[in-house]
Design an enzyme around this catalytic site. Structure first.
Site, PDB file in Angstrom:
ATOM      1  CG  ASP B  93      -0.285   0.346   2.468  1.00 52.18           C
ATOM      2  OD1 ASP B  93       0.933   0.572   2.459  1.00 52.18           O
ATOM      3  OD2 ASP B  93      -0.962   0.405   3.495  1.00 52.18           O
ATOM      4  N   GLY B  95       0.916   3.871   2.000  1.00 54.97           N
ATOM      5  CA  GLY B  95       1.150   4.575   3.251  1.00 54.97           C
ATOM      6  C   GLY B  95       0.084   5.617   3.540  1.00 54.97           C
ATOM      7  CG  PHE B  97      -5.500   3.163   5.986  1.00 52.94           C
ATOM      8  CD1 PHE B  97      -6.832   3.544   6.002  1.00 52.94           C
ATOM      9  CD2 PHE B  97      -5.031   2.362   7.023  1.00 52.94           C
ATOM     10  CE1 PHE B  97      -7.682   3.134   7.022  1.00 52.94           C
ATOM     11  CE2 PHE B  97      -5.874   1.950   8.044  1.00 52.94           C
ATOM     12  CZ  PHE B  97      -7.202   2.332   8.040  1.00 52.94           C
ATOM     13  CG  ASP B 147      -5.342   6.696  -0.829  1.00 50.20           C
ATOM     14  OD1 ASP B 147      -4.283   6.365  -0.250  1.00 50.20           O
ATOM     15  OD2 ASP B 147      -6.439   6.176  -0.565  1.00 50.20           O
ATOM     16  N   GLY B 217     -11.378   3.897   1.377  1.00 52.23           N
ATOM     17  CA  GLY B 217     -12.346   4.631   2.187  1.00 52.23           C
ATOM     18  C   GLY B 217     -13.607   3.869   2.530  1.00 52.23           C
ATOM     19  CG  ASP B 267      -5.831  -5.440   2.330  1.00 52.74           C
ATOM     20  OD1 ASP B 267      -6.497  -4.702   1.575  1.00 52.74           O
ATOM     21  OD2 ASP B 267      -5.338  -5.042   3.399  1.00 52.74           O
ATOM     22  CB  CYS B 305     -10.825 -27.210   9.576  1.00 51.02           C
ATOM     23  SG  CYS B 305      -9.495 -26.125   9.023  1.00 51.02           S
ATOM     24  CB  CYS B 307      -5.876 -25.773   8.731  1.00 51.22           C
ATOM     25  SG  CYS B 307      -6.209 -25.657  10.501  1.00 51.22           S
ATOM     26  CB  CYS B 310      -8.374 -28.441  12.246  1.00 52.18           C
ATOM     27  SG  CYS B 310      -9.096 -26.864  12.728  1.00 52.18           S
ATOM     28  CG  HIS B 336      -8.307 -22.419  12.081  1.00 55.00           C
ATOM     29  ND1 HIS B 336      -8.831 -23.631  11.698  1.00 55.00           N
ATOM     30  CD2 HIS B 336      -9.370 -21.569  12.178  1.00 55.00           C
ATOM     31  CE1 HIS B 336     -10.145 -23.526  11.581  1.00 55.00           C
ATOM     32  NE2 HIS B 336     -10.498 -22.284  11.872  1.00 55.00           N
TER      33      HIS B 336
END
Lengths: 372, 372
Positions: B93, B95, B97, B147, B217, B267, B305, B307, B310, B336
């Site tokens: 990103d 920066g 934000f 931005d 935003g 994200d 699950c 993973c 689990c 997980h």
């Protein structure tokens, strides 16, 4: 019998020896360093990672697991191996060292020790019988007799009384332990820094016939030279065909000195604790990764190290992780330090076999920067 | 061009779509959830672990890396991929934000933003050109225009002025960015909750012709319904053949609503942050592992699950780790939660392809316990 110990080779140049320790969860090559998983986890590591760095046996702590989550829960989970997902050998200490470290939070009587929980101040009582009961519930391959770890320094009289009680407690532990086909009970030799008391402790415990013997009450603040003196006269008198376990030792020099005198097993939180503080063990000495000098150092911690950390990350990146308190930093350091010690013990075993142990030690000391 | 986006399939029942995003470090299947590695590490995880849960692209933060360790160091290390040992795609990103979140620690001018470091109070200045310079040094596959992330709520006048400046800054970013063969620069649509401003922002940015567009935003505290309204009118007007990235969204319901409206990328730190607090995402809703009810629960977090967590650990063990602040707890939870979201997005892609996306969403909502 839960374990079988085979002495495979004895050095001609010193007391060092090679052995194999067969346990219900696999064979351990000795001399061995055992990583410590105090609370049913070797801090930061998964069992798979421990296997990938060839950890053969780990240690866990009765005292901590008794308080949390409780031995009953570990037992219900199917025992410590299953609870923590580790299917190789485990050794649990008896809780003696931790309980006696509590200072004025505990009271010692012949029956056992009353103490207050460090978590909530609640009252607890551990006796030799209770320590065995807890360890039976945890289900480690090797369990330890409940002892008093005599502090350093201590008077002759105190040390003698304490040592004698440790012997009486060892007898009670043996009588309380019935799960002998799955768990081997080791006794702990005490006697402080007094030769006659150490020898008397050894004699009393050997008379009781345990499958293995530990040396307790060393590496508790005494000078290294004093520890070596105790090992010099004590270890050669310990039963030859049983494993010899030096408790609480994990720095390279202490390990070298112990192995040279005939010790087979050792454990210590030092490599993992150092790791979480950003201190790396290498053949060339310690590296404090947070130092500014590593800021733009894009080389590995140790060029010659084959561990995951050294093969994939630079000092600059690891330093960044530590400066930012990122968990991956402690992980990478733990992997490296444990790999370092486990690999060192492997090299030590090869050196013993090749009759070049003393030369190997000497070279290591010079490179590491020990003044000897 | 650094990236190539191929629209592979468009749902007949809603705005959802399938695509592939080709980058210099590999192909990303969309819609995709991107784990966040703020400081050049997805907290607690190794790159190998991220790959084992099939993470395809991760996000990192320009602002944090600029302050520490510094973009120059990352560049000297050979770029962010090499620095952190991750050879798959990365998005950084701008920066914006983070800088705008600083409140009275920053001053916005047309040239850029002056701000004080949260670390040592030192003075810094980031302009559109500077944001690109830093991101060029970091070397991510996708970089973001600098931005102003308009807060919620904001007046129409403020939002308009802010949006227009964001457009001017996007132009300056584009002019400053020359490494276009290796890094794709995305613009960020602002305009708050005002339809005409959002459409105007989109128009201005599309006129500048970027390889991808993000929606900024949103998910900044407004009701979910309001976010969906913005997506309803905005996303269909976004260029069809370019990736659409909704910033900061990671809860399952937000992801479902976004994908349904045609979003390709998202994200959020939520799954990893929740993990470190002991909150597990499952198909049946959240599990707060520290609750006493899990004390003797020897079943996995989710029976179905697949993973690592689990398949190998019980709730009782994981709860123990969290109660003891053991690092392995946060690791197991992060594995997980990320596996859950990444796998959910995979199921979403299959459901889109099979034209049963709305049914899949409905079933998920009922099982998860969302009231809809």
């Amino acid at each position: 019998m839960a374990i079988e110990f085979n002495l495979l080779y004895e050095s001609k140049e010193c007391g060092a020896r090679l052995g194999e320790l067969k346990t219900p969860h696999g064979i351990v090559e000795t001399p061995i360093f055992m990583p410590v998983g105090t609370k049913a986890t070797v801090k930061t590591m998964t069992p798979e990672e421990l296997k990938s760095i060839e950890a053969q046996i780990i240690l866990s702590n009765t005292y901590h697991l008794y308080l949390r989550p409780g031995a009953d829960i570990v037992k219900e989970a199917g025992g410590l191996h299953r609870f923590m997902n580790w299917d190789k050998p485990i050794l649990t200490d008896s809780g003696g060292f931790q309980v006696f470290s509590l200072g004025n939070l505990r009271t010692i009587r012949e029956e056992g020790v009353n103490f207050k929980s460090y978590i909530d101040g609640s009252d607890h009582f551990i006796s030799p019988e209770k320590a065995i009961e807890i360890q039976n519930a945890l289900g480690a391959d090797i369990i330890m007799a409940f002892d008093e770890c005599t502090p350093y320094p201590a008077t002759y009289d105190y040390t003698k009384k304490s040592m004698e009680r440790t012997s009486r407690w060892a007898k009670r532990c043996k009588e309380a332990h019935h799960n002998t086909s799955k768990q081997a009970l080791f006794a702990i030799i005490q006697g402080g820094m007094y030769k006659d008391l150490r020898m008397e402790s050894l004699k009393q415990l050997v008379d009781l016939d345990f499958p293995g013997y530990a040396i307790g009450g060393l590496s508790v603040g005494e000078p290294a030279q004093l520890m070596n003196e105790v090992l010099d006269y004590l270890v050669p008198e310990m039963p030859k065909n049983k494993p010899r376990y030096l408790m609480g030792v994990g720095s390279p020099d202490y390990l070298f000195e112990a192995v040279e005198r005939g010790v087979d097993m050792a454990d210590c939180v030092m490599p993992t604790r150092m790791a979480r503080n950003g201190a790396f063990m290498t053949r060339n000495g310690r590296i404090a990764i947070k130092n500014a000098v590593h800021r733009r150092d894009f080389t590995p911690i140790d060029d010659h190290c084959e561990c995951y950390t050294c093969k994939n990350y630079s000092k600059a990146y690891i330093r960044h992780l530590f400066k930012e308190n990122e968990i991956l930093g402690g992980r990478l350091a733990t992997i490296h330090n444990l790999f370092f010690l486990i690999n060192l013990m492997k090299d030590i075993r090869i050196a013993i076999r090749d009759e070049r142990y003393l030369e190997f030690k000497d070279t290591f000391y010079k490179q590491y920067g020990y003044i000897k």
